[in-house]
Design a protein around this motif. Structure first.
Motif, short mmCIF file in Angstrom:
data_model
loop_
_atom_site.label_atom_id
_atom_site.label_comp_id
_atom_site.label_asym_id
_atom_site.label_seq_id
_atom_site.Cartn_x
_atom_site.Cartn_y
_atom_site.Cartn_z
N PHE A 55 0.83 -1.19 0.00
CA PHE A 55 0.00 0.00 0.00
C PHE A 55 0.87 1.26 0.00
CE2 PHE A 55 -4.63 -0.89 1.23
CZ PHE A 55 -4.64 -2.09 0.54
N SER A 56 1.97 1.22 0.76
CA SER A 56 2.87 2.38 0.80
C SER A 56 3.50 2.65 -0.56
CB SER A 56 3.98 2.15 1.84
OG SER A 56 3.44 2.03 3.13
N GLY A 81 2.00 2.05 -3.31
CA GLY A 81 0.93 2.31 -4.27
C GLY A 81 0.53 1.11 -5.10
N ARG A 87 -1.81 -1.80 -5.53
CA ARG A 87 -3.10 -2.34 -5.08
C ARG A 87 -3.80 -3.03 -6.24
NH1 ARG A 87 -5.91 1.80 -0.79
NH2 ARG A 87 -4.02 2.80 -0.01
#
Length: 419
Positions: free
Chosen positions: A297-298, A300, A302
């Protein structure tokens, strides 16, 4: 005749007598009402708790019977590890889940009370839902996989969504993403299958979420084989005949959107490792992915909604394993053409349906269904979510979930299935 011979004859007589008694009991069951049919008795519990309070001592305490004799015999042969009252450590009393801002947004919780559109004739609406379901199950021209099989043909592992409450004669088939957390809470309160420091939970919202989804908390049909052996299918059929059976459903495409949001827009390590990583590799050409969901998630990284749809449509997906329960079709979870449900609720009319069902079960004075959350994953969102999904994919997806649309009376989403 020597002593050894007499001893053998005595044992033989004892065995034959026991078998004869079991057969008599089974014959007796077939003619009994549910008020005398409880196999989930205090014999299966580590300790006896006080009865669930009831204004008229009914129906909570009516499900006890002479079947304890038979059950004790069975338990001597195969001591069950399941279905016992689960003691949990003390937790701070709380009637509402504690959610972060992002989870609040994605799950869509709104604990304020609100009123659904009220139907002037809820009984008529319920009769219509059941009629539609029965009509299409009986319609030979409407075909989908597994439709024609009998209840005996359903593998044991596919019966794991049928939760049984013997105290009140209720069977609930839970469907993930259709208020199942709160309906499981209701079943826990009714069955008294979970206690805190020896006291059964009496308010559904007091039950912590992590315990609600613990499989050891609930007595489900798939556990019957370990508990009752070769008698398990017979017992299931009797309960299905005598007990009140219900399920709740929702628009199939909206359910998919809700499943995607809760499992892939929130940091979920299990779903990242098991589903997101393969999807990103297969459909987004990522070869080197972070080891944890927080790192992904950090960075980006997804899963997109398009990736998720590709995964569902990929014929190789179910060659590896059946769909996860959060996006598996309802007819595969609850077998509505093999099980004659007495009540079909819908998330779109949740508050009114819940109140009607609790009255039907005669437990409306014992508890209330927890205040429902507003459905932020609304049907009006479908066009936005599917806007970037190719038309051919949308059409294939409808075919994949068509049986759920038809059986439960949801209109075909024509606006999504044409240019």
């Amino acid at each position: 005749m020597d002593t050894m011979t007499k001893s053998r004859l005595f044992r033989l007589w004892l065995v034959l007598g026991s078998v004869f008694m079991i057969l008599l009991i089974i014959v007796y069951w077939d003619n009994m009402g549910p008020a005398h049919f409880n196999l989930h008795t205090s014999l299966s519990r580590p300790h006896v708790l006080k009865p669930f309070p009831s204004p008229n001592s009914a129906p909570g305490d009516v499900f006890t019977s002479s079947l304890e004799i038979w059950e004790s015999f069975v338990r001597e042969k195969q001591r069950p590890l399941l279905g016992k009252r689960v003691e949990q450590p003390s937790l701070p009393a709380s009637s509402k889940p504690v959610l972060g801002n992002l989870e609040e947004s994605v799950r869509g919780y709104d604990w304020s009370s609100h009123t659904d559109q009220q139907s002037p004739d809820p009984d008529g609406r319920q009769a219509e839902r059941r009629s539609v379901l029965r009509e299409f199950c009986a319609n030979a021209s409407f075909v989908f996989p597994t439709k024609e099989r009998s209840f005996d043909d359903i593998p044991n592992y596919e019966l794991n969504h049928l939760i049984v409450d013997d105290r009140h004669g209720v069977i609930y088939c839970y469907v993930p993403k259709v208020a199942c957390t709160n309906w499981k809470r209701v079943m826990i309160v009714l069955s008294q299958s979970l206690s805190d420091q020896g006291t059964p939970y009496r308010d559904p919202l007091d039950i912590p979420r992590e315990y609600v989804h613990n499989s050891s908390t609930h007595l489900t049909f798939n556990k019957f084989w370990r508990r009752y052996g070769k008698f398990s299918r017979h017992l299931m059929k009797i309960k299905l005949k005598k007990y009140t059976k219900f399920l709740f459903v929702r628009d199939p495409f909206v359910r998919l959107i809700s499943a995607f949001r809760s499992k892939f827009e929130l940091e979920n390590e299990e779903f990242y490792q098991k589903f997101a990583v393969p999807m990103l590799r297969m459909y987004s050409n990522h070869t080197r992915l972070p080891a944890s969901v927080s790192e992904a998630f950090s960075a980006g990284l997804r899963v997109s909604f398009a990736n998720f749809i590709q995964y569902l449509l990929d014929p190789h997906t179910e060659e590896l394993a059946p769909f996860n329960e959060h996006w598996r079709q309802v007819h595969r979870l609850c077998h509505p053409c093999q099980i004659d449900y007495d009540f079909v609720g819908k998330l779109e009319t949740l508050d009114q349906d819940a109140a009607q069902l609790l009255r039907l079960l005669k437990v409306d004075r014992l508890l209330q269904f927890p205040p429902s959350y507003r459905n932020r994953t609304a049907s009006s969102w479908e066009e936005g979510w599917f806007a970037k999904i190719p038309l051919a994919w949308r059409q294939q997806l409808y075919k994949l979930y068509e049986a759920d649309f038809v059986l439960f009376g949801y209109p075909k989403p024509e606006n999504l299935l044409r240019d």
